[in-house]
Design an enzyme around this catalytic site. Sequence first.
Site, PDB file in Angstrom:
ATOM      1  N   CYS A   1       0.816  -1.229   0.000  1.00 42.19           N
ATOM      2  CA  CYS A   1       0.000   0.000   0.000  1.00 42.19           C
ATOM      3  C   CYS A   1       0.844   1.271   0.000  1.00 42.19           C
ATOM      4  O   CYS A   1       0.348   2.339  -0.343  1.00 42.19           O
ATOM      5  CB  CYS A   1      -0.964   0.002   1.173  1.00 42.19           C
TER       6      CYS A   1
ATOM      7  N   HIS B   1      -3.400   7.251   2.008  1.00 43.49           N
ATOM      8  CA  HIS B   1      -3.783   5.914   1.544  1.00 43.49           C
ATOM      9  C   HIS B   1      -5.175   5.614   2.088  1.00 43.49           C
ATOM     10  O   HIS B   1      -5.440   5.803   3.278  1.00 43.49           O
ATOM     11  CB  HIS B   1      -2.763   4.895   2.038  1.00 43.49           C
TER      12      HIS B   1
ATOM     13  N   ASN C   1     -10.068  -0.269  -0.153  1.00 41.61           N
ATOM     14  CA  ASN C   1      -8.608  -0.177  -0.136  1.00 41.61           C
ATOM     15  C   ASN C   1      -8.075  -0.763  -1.440  1.00 41.61           C
ATOM     16  O   ASN C   1      -8.171  -1.969  -1.661  1.00 41.61           O
ATOM     17  CB  ASN C   1      -8.081  -0.947   1.081  1.00 41.61           C
TER      18      ASN C   1
HETATM   19  N1  ACO Z   1     -18.284  -8.499   9.407  1.00 40.22           N
HETATM   20  C1  ACO Z   1     -18.737  -8.748  10.635  1.00 40.22           C
HETATM   21  N2  ACO Z   1     -17.952  -9.058  11.661  1.00 40.22           N
HETATM   22  C2  ACO Z   1     -16.624  -9.108  11.440  1.00 40.22           C
HETATM   23  C3  ACO Z   1     -16.067  -8.875  10.153  1.00 40.22           C
HETATM   24  C4  ACO Z   1     -16.960  -8.569   9.123  1.00 40.22           C
HETATM   25  N3  ACO Z   1     -16.531  -8.306   7.860  1.00 40.22           N
HETATM   26  N4  ACO Z   1     -14.728  -9.021  10.244  1.00 40.22           N
HETATM   27  C5  ACO Z   1     -14.432  -9.305  11.512  1.00 40.22           C
HETATM   28  N5  ACO Z   1     -15.577  -9.371  12.232  1.00 40.22           N
HETATM   29  C6  ACO Z   1     -15.736  -9.683  13.653  1.00 40.22           C
HETATM   30  C7  ACO Z   1     -14.608 -10.486  14.207  1.00 40.22           C
HETATM   31  O1  ACO Z   1     -14.808 -11.876  13.988  1.00 40.22           O
HETATM   32  C8  ACO Z   1     -14.671 -10.143  15.680  1.00 40.22           C
HETATM   33  O2  ACO Z   1     -15.712 -10.905  16.263  1.00 40.22           O
HETATM   34  P1  ACO Z   1     -15.557 -11.492  17.761  1.00 40.22           P
HETATM   35  O3  ACO Z   1     -15.433 -10.265  18.649  1.00 40.22           O
HETATM   36  O4  ACO Z   1     -16.809 -12.246  17.933  1.00 40.22           O
HETATM   37  O5  ACO Z   1     -14.323 -12.312  17.732  1.00 40.22           O
HETATM   38  C9  ACO Z   1     -15.124  -8.689  15.684  1.00 40.22           C
HETATM   39  O6  ACO Z   1     -15.703  -8.455  14.368  1.00 40.22           O
HETATM   40  C10 ACO Z   1     -13.989  -7.707  15.884  1.00 40.22           C
HETATM   41  O7  ACO Z   1     -12.911  -8.057  15.001  1.00 40.22           O
HETATM   42  P2  ACO Z   1     -11.603  -7.223  14.944  1.00 40.22           P
HETATM   43  O8  ACO Z   1     -10.664  -7.807  13.932  1.00 40.22           O
HETATM   44  O9  ACO Z   1     -11.111  -7.024  16.346  1.00 40.22           O
HETATM   45  O10 ACO Z   1     -12.183  -5.842  14.382  1.00 40.22           O
HETATM   46  P3  ACO Z   1     -11.488  -4.437  14.352  1.00 40.22           P
HETATM   47  O11 ACO Z   1     -12.284  -3.476  15.119  1.00 40.22           O
HETATM   48  O12 ACO Z   1     -10.022  -4.516  14.637  1.00 40.22           O
HETATM   49  O13 ACO Z   1     -11.663  -4.021  12.821  1.00 40.22           O
HETATM   50  C11 ACO Z   1     -10.355  -3.929  10.823  1.00 40.22           C
HETATM   51  C12 ACO Z   1     -11.054  -4.818  11.832  1.00 40.22           C
HETATM   52  C13 ACO Z   1     -11.387  -3.062  10.141  1.00 40.22           C
HETATM   53  C14 ACO Z   1      -9.661  -4.819   9.787  1.00 40.22           C
HETATM   54  C15 ACO Z   1      -9.313  -3.032  11.529  1.00 40.22           C
HETATM   55  O14 ACO Z   1      -8.513  -3.804  12.370  1.00 40.22           O
HETATM   56  C16 ACO Z   1      -8.437  -2.300  10.568  1.00 40.22           C
HETATM   57  O15 ACO Z   1      -8.869  -1.422   9.840  1.00 40.22           O
HETATM   58  N6  ACO Z   1      -7.116  -2.580  10.576  1.00 40.22           N
HETATM   59  C17 ACO Z   1      -6.188  -1.909   9.684  1.00 40.22           C
HETATM   60  C18 ACO Z   1      -6.225  -2.475   8.324  1.00 40.22           C
HETATM   61  C19 ACO Z   1      -5.444  -1.593   7.391  1.00 40.22           C
HETATM   62  O16 ACO Z   1      -5.435  -0.392   7.494  1.00 40.22           O
HETATM   63  N7  ACO Z   1      -4.730  -2.118   6.464  1.00 40.22           N
HETATM   64  C20 ACO Z   1      -3.952  -1.182   5.657  1.00 40.22           C
HETATM   65  C21 ACO Z   1      -2.881  -1.766   5.062  1.00 40.22           C
HETATM   66  S1  ACO Z   1      -3.468  -2.815   3.801  1.00 40.22           S
HETATM   67  C22 ACO Z   1      -2.134  -3.254   2.821  1.00 40.22           C
HETATM   68  O17 ACO Z   1      -1.036  -2.851   2.998  1.00 40.22           O
HETATM   69  C23 ACO Z   1      -2.387  -4.301   1.771  1.00 40.22           C
END
Ligand code: ACO
Length: 325
Positions: free
Chosen positions: A119, A252, A282
Site C-alpha cells: 500500500c 492511503h 482499499n
Molecule cells: N463483518 C462482521 N464481523 C466481522 C467482520 C466482518 N466483515 N470481520 C471481523 N468481524 C468480527 C470479528 O470476527 C470479531 O468478532 P468477535 O469479537 O466475535 O471475535 C469482531 O468483528 C472484531 O474483530 P476485529 O478484527 O477485532 O475488528 P477491528 O475493530 O479490529 O476491525 C479492521 C477490523 C477493520 C480490519 C481493523 O482492524 C483495521 O482497519 N485494521 C487496519 C487495516 C489496514 O489499514 N490495512 C492497511 C494496510 S493494507 C495493505 O497494505 C495491503
Amino acid sequence: MSIYSRILGTGSYLPPETVSNDELAARLARDGIETSDAWIVERTGIRERHFAADGVGSVDLGEQAARRALDDAGLTPQDIDMIIVATSTPDMIFPSNAALIQGRLGCPGGAVFDVQAVCAGFIYALSVADQFIRGGMTRRALVIGTEVFSQILDFSDRGTCVLFGDGAGAVVLGGSDTPGVLSTALHGDGRQAAILRTPGRVCGGKVSGHPFLEMDGQAVFKQAVHVLENVAREVLEKAGRSSSDVDWMVPHQANIRIMLHTAKKLGIGPERVVQTVAWHGNTSAASIPLALDTAVRAGQIRRGQTLLLEAVGGGLTWGAALIDF
Ligand code: ACO
C-alpha cells in the site's frame, strides 16, 4: 538538470463493476459467512468497491490510468522516458507490469520497472521517480499504481475480504525549475512482515504456500496510526513547512478511522482530507493516485495547492510526500 520534479498530469481508471456492502454480504452469506453493511461502514467507512472482471488484470487497469494521465498532461507516450509501476498484483512474475504497459503504449527505450511496497508502493515509486528526475537521468516519468486485490482475497475470511477493491491511478512527473515534489520519506520494518502478507509463491509449477491475503488487522491498525503521524511530520520538517500549510491531505485509503485519526493528530481537519475510501475500498498501491485524480477532476484539488500524501502497507513499509501541485 531540473532542480525539481512536478506533477504534470493525473489519471485513474476503475473497472466498471461496483459491489456494494449489501451485495458483498449477500454473496458471502451463500457460503455461510456473516457480515453487514453496518459493520463494514462503522469499522472502515467503506460502502462499495470495484472488482475487475475475470481475465482483466492490473496491466489493463494501469494502461487506462496512464493514458488518462498523459492526456491530462497534454503529452504522448513518446514523451515518456521512464515507467515505474507500484503493484503487488502484477500480471506476471516477469516481465514487470511497467514493461507490459510500455509495450501497450508503444514507447520503447526508457527504463521500466515495478516497485513492490504494497500500500506504500505509490509513495515509493513517486520518490524514486523524483530522485531520477532531479538527478538528471530522466525527463518525464509515468508513475502508476495499479491493483487487482480481488484476485488475492480469501472470500472465506470476512476480516479481510470486505476491505479491498481494484483500480489504478497514475501521474506524469516531469522536470521543472519550480517545485514540485518538496520532500519524500520512505521507511520499512521487515520484522513486521507477518502481520500483513500474501505468502504464496510459484514453485516447481505449483502454488506453494497460502496464495491469499492474510492480515492481523489490529496489529496493522496500531502500527499505522503510529508511523503515519511520524512520517508526515518528517516530510513537513524536511521541507520547512507545517501542517497549517497543507491544503489537502491525500492519505492511503484503507480505513476512514486511520485517515481521520492521523489527520487530527497533525491538526488537519476532515474537510482537508481527500476521502474516497467509501467508494473505492482499499486499492493498495492504486489508492493515492486514484484519490488524487478523483479530487483533481472534482475540482477539489487545484494547481498551486500543497498536498501531503502518506501511506502504510505490508512489509511493513510506509512513506510520505509533500508536494506543491
Ligand atoms: N463483518 C462482521 N464481523 C466481522 C467482520 C466482518 N466483515 N470481520 C471481523 N468481524 C468480527 C470479528 O470476527 C470479531 O468478532 P468477535 O469479537 O466475535 O471475535 C469482531 O468483528 C472484531 O474483530 P476485529 O478484527 O477485532 O475488528 P477491528 O475493530 O479490529 O476491525 C479492521 C477490523 C477493520 C480490519 C481493523 O482492524 C483495521 O482497519 N485494521 C487496519 C487495516 C489496514 O489499514 N490495512 C492497511 C494496510 S493494507 C495493505 O497494505 C495491503
